[in-house]
Design a protein around this motif. Sequence first.
Motif, PDB file in Angstrom:
ATOM      1  N   GLY A 122       0.797  -1.313   0.118  1.00 33.59           N
ATOM      2  CA  GLY A 122      -0.008  -0.202   0.132  1.00 33.59           C
ATOM      3  C   GLY A 122       0.718   1.246   0.106  1.00 33.59           C
ATOM      4  N   VAL A 123       2.118   1.277   0.537  1.00 31.34           N
ATOM      5  CA  VAL A 123       2.972   2.520   0.472  1.00 31.34           C
ATOM      6  C   VAL A 123       4.117   2.295  -0.314  1.00 31.34           C
ATOM      7  N   GLY A 124       4.425   1.065  -1.153  1.00 29.60           N
ATOM      8  CA  GLY A 124       5.617   1.171  -1.733  1.00 29.60           C
ATOM      9  C   GLY A 124       6.829   1.102  -0.952  1.00 29.60           C
ATOM     10  N   THR A 125       6.851   0.238  -0.106  1.00 27.97           N
ATOM     11  CA  THR A 125       8.168   0.414   0.819  1.00 27.97           C
ATOM     12  C   THR A 125       8.241  -1.417   1.553  1.00 27.97           C
ATOM     13  N   VAL A 126       9.523  -1.258   1.762  1.00 24.07           N
ATOM     14  CA  VAL A 126       9.684  -2.591   2.507  1.00 24.07           C
ATOM     15  C   VAL A 126      10.303  -2.263   3.684  1.00 24.07           C
ATOM     16  N   SER A 127       9.628  -3.187   4.828  1.00 20.11           N
ATOM     17  CA  SER A 127      10.242  -2.838   6.227  1.00 20.11           C
ATOM     18  C   SER A 127      11.256  -3.913   6.760  1.00 20.11           C
ATOM     19  N   VAL A 128      12.282  -3.530   7.202  1.00 20.32           N
ATOM     20  CA  VAL A 128      13.360  -4.451   7.842  1.00 20.32           C
ATOM     21  C   VAL A 128      13.218  -4.721   9.181  1.00 20.32           C
ATOM     22  N   ILE A 129      13.006  -5.997   9.675  1.00 17.33           N
ATOM     23  CA  ILE A 129      12.805  -6.108  10.993  1.00 17.33           C
ATOM     24  C   ILE A 129      13.723  -7.191  11.502  1.00 17.33           C
ATOM     25  N   ASP A 130      14.371  -6.605  12.736  1.00 22.80           N
ATOM     26  CA  ASP A 130      15.457  -7.184  13.538  1.00 22.80           C
ATOM     27  C   ASP A 130      14.791  -8.384  14.333  1.00 22.80           C
ATOM     28  N   THR A 131      15.297  -9.855  13.968  1.00 22.57           N
ATOM     29  CA  THR A 131      14.443 -10.747  14.662  1.00 22.57           C
ATOM     30  C   THR A 131      14.803 -10.948  16.122  1.00 22.57           C
ATOM     31  N   THR A 132      16.078 -10.377  16.677  1.00 22.77           N
ATOM     32  CA  THR A 132      16.216 -10.482  18.139  1.00 22.77           C
ATOM     33  C   THR A 132      15.326  -9.385  18.928  1.00 22.77           C
ATOM     34  N   SER A 133      15.063  -8.442  18.449  1.00 19.52           N
ATOM     35  CA  SER A 133      14.280  -7.536  19.278  1.00 19.52           C
ATOM     36  C   SER A 133      12.718  -7.498  18.700  1.00 19.52           C
ATOM     37  N   ASN A 134      12.616  -7.987  17.214  1.00 28.79           N
ATOM     38  CA  ASN A 134      11.234  -7.940  16.665  1.00 28.79           C
ATOM     39  C   ASN A 134      10.931  -6.577  16.606  1.00 28.79           C
ATOM     40  N   THR A 135      11.779  -5.618  16.211  1.00 28.54           N
ATOM     41  CA  THR A 135      11.333  -4.158  15.658  1.00 28.54           C
ATOM     42  C   THR A 135      11.567  -3.997  14.522  1.00 28.54           C
ATOM     43  N   VAL A 136      11.088  -2.946  13.738  1.00 27.34           N
ATOM     44  CA  VAL A 136      11.270  -2.584  12.499  1.00 27.34           C
ATOM     45  C   VAL A 136      12.578  -1.407  12.568  1.00 27.34           C
ATOM     46  N   THR A 137      13.637  -1.879  11.932  1.00 28.29           N
ATOM     47  CA  THR A 137      14.973  -1.075  11.991  1.00 28.29           C
ATOM     48  C   THR A 137      15.118  -0.123  10.713  1.00 28.29           C
ATOM     49  N   ALA A 138      14.440  -0.439   9.562  1.00 30.91           N
ATOM     50  CA  ALA A 138      14.774   0.509   8.467  1.00 30.91           C
ATOM     51  C   ALA A 138      13.365   0.009   7.730  1.00 30.91           C
ATOM     52  N   THR A 139      13.297   1.322   6.813  1.00 30.64           N
ATOM     53  CA  THR A 139      12.335   1.340   5.776  1.00 30.64           C
ATOM     54  C   THR A 139      12.937   1.496   4.533  1.00 30.64           C
ATOM     55  N   ILE A 140      12.561   0.903   3.334  1.00 31.35           N
ATOM     56  CA  ILE A 140      13.318   0.990   2.257  1.00 31.35           C
ATOM     57  C   ILE A 140      12.306   1.314   1.089  1.00 31.35           C
ATOM     58  N   THR A 141      12.212   2.583   0.374  1.00 32.85           N
ATOM     59  CA  THR A 141      11.469   2.718  -0.490  1.00 32.85           C
ATOM     60  C   THR A 141      11.986   2.014  -1.960  1.00 32.85           C
ATOM     61  N   VAL A 142      10.789   1.267  -2.555  1.00 30.53           N
ATOM     62  CA  VAL A 142      10.973   0.448  -3.651  1.00 30.53           C
ATOM     63  C   VAL A 142      10.126   1.228  -4.878  1.00 30.53           C
ATOM     64  N   GLN A 143       9.612   0.383  -5.461  1.00 29.90           N
ATOM     65  CA  GLN A 143       8.487   1.064  -6.807  1.00 29.90           C
ATOM     66  C   GLN A 143       7.073   0.533  -6.238  1.00 29.90           C
ATOM     67  N   GLY A 144       6.157   0.862  -7.387  1.00 31.66           N
ATOM     68  CA  GLY A 144       4.757   0.540  -7.047  1.00 31.66           C
ATOM     69  C   GLY A 144       4.221  -0.844  -6.921  1.00 31.66           C
ATOM     70  N   ASP A 145       3.542  -0.857  -5.695  1.00 32.41           N
ATOM     71  CA  ASP A 145       2.739  -1.984  -5.554  1.00 32.41           C
ATOM     72  C   ASP A 145       3.600  -3.515  -5.238  1.00 32.41           C
ATOM     73  N   PRO A 146       4.616  -3.234  -4.325  1.00 32.39           N
ATOM     74  CA  PRO A 146       5.801  -4.315  -3.918  1.00 32.39           C
ATOM     75  C   PRO A 146       4.834  -5.501  -3.444  1.00 32.39           C
ATOM     76  N   SER A 147       5.025  -6.654  -3.772  1.00 32.30           N
ATOM     77  CA  SER A 147       4.180  -7.762  -3.590  1.00 32.30           C
ATOM     78  C   SER A 147       5.339  -8.802  -2.950  1.00 32.30           C
ATOM     79  N   GLY A 148       5.707  -9.634  -3.920  1.00 29.24           N
ATOM     80  CA  GLY A 148       6.652 -10.801  -3.662  1.00 29.24           C
ATOM     81  C   GLY A 148       8.130 -10.362  -3.307  1.00 29.24           C
ATOM     82  N   ILE A 149       8.698 -11.259  -2.604  1.00 23.69           N
ATOM     83  CA  ILE A 149      10.241 -10.923  -2.171  1.00 23.69           C
ATOM     84  C   ILE A 149      10.734 -12.126  -2.046  1.00 23.69           C
ATOM     85  N   ALA A 150      12.161 -12.359  -2.594  1.00 27.56           N
ATOM     86  CA  ALA A 150      13.041 -13.588  -2.331  1.00 27.56           C
ATOM     87  C   ALA A 150      14.350 -13.167  -1.719  1.00 27.56           C
TER      88      ALA A 150
END
Length: 452
Positions: A122-150
Motif C-alpha cells: 500500500g505504500v511502496g516500501t519494504v520494512s526491515v525487522i530485527d529478529t532479536t528485538s522483533n522491531t522495524v529497524t529500517a524502511t526501504i522505498t521501492v517501486q509501485g505495489d511491491p508484493s513478492g520478495i525473495a
Amino acid sequence: MRAYVAGLAMLAGLALPAVAPSHAWAATPPSVYVTNRGSNTVSVIDSATNTVTATIGVGSTPTGAAVTPDGKHVYVTNAGSNSVSVIDTATNTVTTTIPVGNTPRGVAVTPNGLTVYVTNAGVGTVSVIDTTSNTVTATITVQGDPSGIAMAPNGLHAYVTNIQSNSVSVIDTATNTVTTNIGVGTNPIGVAVTPDNLHVYVGNVNSNNVSVIDATTNTVTANIGVGASPFAVAITPDGAHVYVANANSNNVSVIATATNTVTTTVGVGSAPDGLAITSDGKHVYVANANSNNVSVIDTASNTVTTTVGVGTTPQGVAITPTPPGPALTITKTHTGNFTPGRPGVYTITVGNNGTTPTDGTTVTMKDTLPAGLTALSITGRGWRCTRATLTCTRSDVLNPGNTYPPITLRVRVARTATGTLTNTAMVSGGGNGTATATDPTIIDPCDDHHHW
C-alpha cells in the motif's frame, strides 16, 4: 478466468522455500505452515502424515509466510492488519505482533536468521525487522505495489516484485538500499532465486510467463511461457527445477533450469496461489485458494499424491527445514545371471548419506528372499547375522559418507526357478527410518558358465 484485480485478493509467490539450514532445528518432521486469508488463521500440516495438527489465529488477511533458518519461528504478513505475526513453532502460538507498513504481503528471511524483509504494497516500501528485538529497524522505498520478495541464498540481495511498475527492485542487504530496478513482464508477483545465487525467476501474472534474470548483470535473459496467471514461484534445493503455480490454469508448470523450458505440467486444485518446496526437494506443497486445500506433489513423479484440507482461501506456504541426521542407505547387487539348481551370491551394503553419524542404537538389515531362492549363508565383518531369519545387526556408529563392511548372502536357486526373481533387503535403526533395496535377478537355465 479471474481478472487481475480480483486476483490481488489472493496474491501468491509470497511464501518462500526455506533458506539455507543452520545448526539448530525445531521441527521434526518438517511442518508446513499455510496462511488462510479468508479465515485469518494459519494451518499447520505435519508432513509425515499430511494432516492438519494445529490452527493458529493471526491478524486480518494473512498473506505471506516465511520460516527462520533454524525452524523456530514463522513470520506471517497480515495484509488487513498492517502487521506481522511471529509464530513459535515449538508451541504453535503467536508470541508477538509487529506493526509494519500498509498492506504487507511478501516476507523473506536472511540466511543467518537475523533479519526479516516485508513488502508493504500500500505504500511502496519494504520494512526491515530485527529478529532479536522483533522491531522495524529500517524502511526501504521501492517501486509501485511491491508484493513478492525473495532472498538470495548468500544473503547479499533481496529481490522485490513491483506489480504496478512491472519491475523487480534489487536491495543490497548490507546497506538496505535499492541498487537497481529491472523491467520484467506485466504484473510480476512470484519470485525465487537459484541456490547458486546466479539467476532469479519471476512470475508475471498478466504476461503468462516467467522472466529469468541474470543476477550478475541484472538483465532479463529469457522469458518462459507457462500457464495462466503464474502467481507463485519456487526452486528445488538442487537448482534443477522451478515450480510455478498458475492460478487461472489450476496447474503447476515445471521448468528445467538447464534449458529454461517447461518439462511437465501438474494439475492441482482450483486457483493455486502459493507453493513451497521441502528442503529435501522431495515434495511441493501447493495452496489452492478456491479449493480451500493444499495439493502435495511428489517431485520424483510430478504427481499429486494427496490433498489436505485447510482454512478458507489458503495462499502463503512456508515449510520448516528438514532436520539433519543420519540417513541409512542400502544397496544390493549380484553378478551375472543365476542358474537353476546352482548357487548365487548377493552383496548387500549399508551406508549413511545423512549429515550426522548414526546414534549408536542397533542397525538392522533384514533380507527377504523370493520363492525359488534358499539361503545358504549370510555373513559380514562386524555384523551379527542369523541365517534362519536373514537378519544382521550391529550398533557401532557410522559416520556420514561411510559404509559398513558388506554383507555376503549366498543362496541356492531352485531347479524349477524361471524368469526374474526379485530379492528385497531393508535396513532400519541407527536414529534413522528405513531404507529398502531390490535386486531383480534373471534366472537363465542356459547359463552354464558357472562351475561350483
